[in-house]
Design a protein around this motif. Structure first.
Motif, PDB file in Angstrom:
ATOM      1  N   ASP A  43      11.082  49.970  12.357  1.00  0.00           N
ATOM      2  CA  ASP A  43      10.164  49.811  13.487  1.00  0.00           C
ATOM      3  C   ASP A  43      10.550  50.875  14.523  1.00  0.00           C
ATOM      4  O   ASP A  43      11.554  50.732  15.218  1.00  0.00           O
ATOM      5  CB  ASP A  43      10.297  48.389  14.052  1.00  0.00           C
ATOM      6  N   ILE A  44       9.745  51.935  14.575  1.00  0.00           N
ATOM      7  CA  ILE A  44      10.058  53.075  15.459  1.00  0.00           C
ATOM      8  C   ILE A  44       9.382  52.848  16.811  1.00  0.00           C
ATOM      9  O   ILE A  44       8.182  52.624  16.872  1.00  0.00           O
ATOM     10  CB  ILE A  44       9.587  54.397  14.814  1.00  0.00           C
ATOM     11  N   THR A  63      15.160  47.728  10.553  1.00  0.00           N
ATOM     12  CA  THR A  63      15.826  48.637  11.481  1.00  0.00           C
ATOM     13  C   THR A  63      14.886  48.839  12.656  1.00  0.00           C
ATOM     14  O   THR A  63      13.697  49.107  12.450  1.00  0.00           O
ATOM     15  CB  THR A  63      16.110  50.009  10.810  1.00  0.00           C
ATOM     16  N   GLY A  64      15.387  48.681  13.865  1.00  0.00           N
ATOM     17  CA  GLY A  64      14.584  48.919  15.066  1.00  0.00           C
ATOM     18  C   GLY A  64      15.163  50.090  15.844  1.00  0.00           C
ATOM     19  O   GLY A  64      16.372  50.115  16.109  1.00  0.00           O
ATOM     20  N   VAL A  65      14.328  51.059  16.174  1.00  0.00           N
ATOM     21  CA  VAL A  65      14.765  52.266  16.887  1.00  0.00           C
ATOM     22  C   VAL A  65      13.990  52.384  18.187  1.00  0.00           C
ATOM     23  O   VAL A  65      12.757  52.288  18.171  1.00  0.00           O
ATOM     24  CB  VAL A  65      14.425  53.554  16.077  1.00  0.00           C
ATOM     25  N   GLY A  89      17.698  55.375  20.346  1.00  0.00           N
ATOM     26  CA  GLY A  89      17.360  56.784  20.158  1.00  0.00           C
ATOM     27  C   GLY A  89      15.959  56.902  19.604  1.00  0.00           C
ATOM     28  O   GLY A  89      15.153  55.982  19.727  1.00  0.00           O
ATOM     29  N   ASP A  90      15.698  58.043  18.977  1.00  0.00           N
ATOM     30  CA  ASP A  90      14.369  58.226  18.385  1.00  0.00           C
ATOM     31  C   ASP A  90      14.504  58.358  16.867  1.00  0.00           C
ATOM     32  O   ASP A  90      15.591  58.143  16.314  1.00  0.00           O
ATOM     33  CB  ASP A  90      13.647  59.430  19.007  1.00  0.00           C
ATOM     34  N   ALA A  91      13.423  58.735  16.199  1.00  0.00           N
ATOM     35  CA  ALA A  91      13.422  58.737  14.732  1.00  0.00           C
ATOM     36  C   ALA A  91      14.457  59.711  14.161  1.00  0.00           C
ATOM     37  O   ALA A  91      14.901  59.534  13.021  1.00  0.00           O
ATOM     38  CB  ALA A  91      12.011  59.076  14.229  1.00  0.00           C
ATOM     39  N   VAL A 123       8.217  63.928  10.710  1.00  0.00           N
ATOM     40  CA  VAL A 123       9.095  64.535   9.696  1.00  0.00           C
ATOM     41  C   VAL A 123      10.327  63.647   9.481  1.00  0.00           C
ATOM     42  O   VAL A 123      10.733  63.385   8.336  1.00  0.00           O
ATOM     43  CB  VAL A 123       9.494  65.972  10.124  1.00  0.00           C
ATOM     44  N   ALA A 124      10.905  63.158  10.579  1.00  0.00           N
ATOM     45  CA  ALA A 124      12.088  62.280  10.467  1.00  0.00           C
ATOM     46  C   ALA A 124      11.711  60.949   9.813  1.00  0.00           C
ATOM     47  O   ALA A 124      12.494  60.373   9.053  1.00  0.00           O
ATOM     48  CB  ALA A 124      12.689  62.046  11.847  1.00  0.00           C
TER      49      ALA A 124
END
Ligand SMILES: C[S@@+](CC[C@H](N)C(=O)[O-])C[C@H]1O[C@@H](n2cnc3c(N)ncnc32)[C@H](O)[C@@H]1O
Length: 247
Positions: A43-44, A63-65, A89-91, A123-124
């Motif tokens: 979950d971005i 996973t949560g970001v 953080g980010d992806a 991309v990530a």
């Protein structure tokens, strides 16, 4: 009156779930996870983790970001939060490569306003998915110019927060320029007699632009829906809901 970024000020984070409760989009993503028979989901831009923890409680490996530490603090302490791997953080911080599904809900895609960051995010995301894994997100359709209703008159509503009491909430459009919409959200806390203002900017990408961005990052678009009932996109559709597969 104080002005803040919405996801940085703890008072605005504390009432985020009352302002943004479970909605039609939540059911869409829960159903998507089931239809895809996903096991692991990222979950971005997970924010306060409402959906992340709901999916964790349903047995998905989550996973949560999110870059906002204040939002993640709420997420970690929510029931089910102990089952989620949280990343501040980010992806680009993702270190897995075999997830079945990545989601970006609550119009996270629009919060990632510049094209370079959006490309880097996709991309990530692709790198964190197994071959055949999916990414799903929504972005408001710019066609019907939804920001026209972001005026105090059209947007004013009253919500009741269990901890903070009645709050009057409204939006004020500031500027529309080059697909970027700047606006303020006002929160008047009746019991404290205080008004907080969050200043935000959202990017409104078109359906062809989002499709191209996914192709450029190595995804093939599988579906684009115009609303949470999975209707096709029409001129007046409120949402552009993408499901794309890792090529
Ligand atoms: C409107 S909230 C949505 C939160 C949650 N997904 C939901 O549905 O309620 C947008 C979230 O995107 C996060 N965000 C902003 N920029 C980001 C980025 N570059 N990568 C990941 N998340 C980001 C913010 O911190 C915030 O928590």
């Amino acid at each position: 009156m104080g002005t803040f970024g919405e996801y940085g000020d703890p008072r605005l984070v504390a009432v985020y779930d009352t302002v943004n409760p479970f909605a039609a989009g939540t059911a869409f993503y829960i159903r998507l996870a089931a239809v895809l028979s996903a096991s692991s989901i990222i979950d971005i831009g997970c924010g306060t983790g409402l959906l992340t923890c709901e999916l964790a409680r349903r047995g998905y490996r989550m996973t949560g970001v999110d870059p906002s530490g204040a939002m993640l603090d709420v997420a970690r302490h929510r029931p089910g939060g102990e089952r989620v791997r949280w990343i501040e953080g980010d992806a680009s911080q993702l270190d897995e490569a075999d997830a079945d599904l990545a989601i970006m809900t609550g119009h996270v895609a629009q919060a990632i306003a510049d094209d370079q960051s959006w490309h880097a995010t996709l991309v990530a995301t692709r790198a964190a998915l197994r071959p055949g894994g999916r990414v799903a997100f929504e972005s408001r359709n710019p066609g019907p110019r939804p920001w026209a209703a972001w005026t105090p008159q059209a947007s004013r509503r009253r919500i009741d927060d269990a901890a903070h009491g009645p709050i009057e909430v409204w939006c004020q459009l500031v500027e529309v320029h080059d697909e970027r919409v700047r606006f303020e959200c006002h929160y008047r806390f009746a019991s404290a007699g205080e008004e907080l203002v969050s200043a935000d900017e959202l990017r409104f990408r078109t359906q062809p632009e989002l499709t191209q961005s996914l192709t450029d990052a190595g995804f093939a678009v599988e579906h684009v829906f115009g609303d949470w009932d999975r209707e096709p996109v029409a001129a007046g559709s409120r949402e552009l809901i993408f499901v794309a597969v890792r090529g």
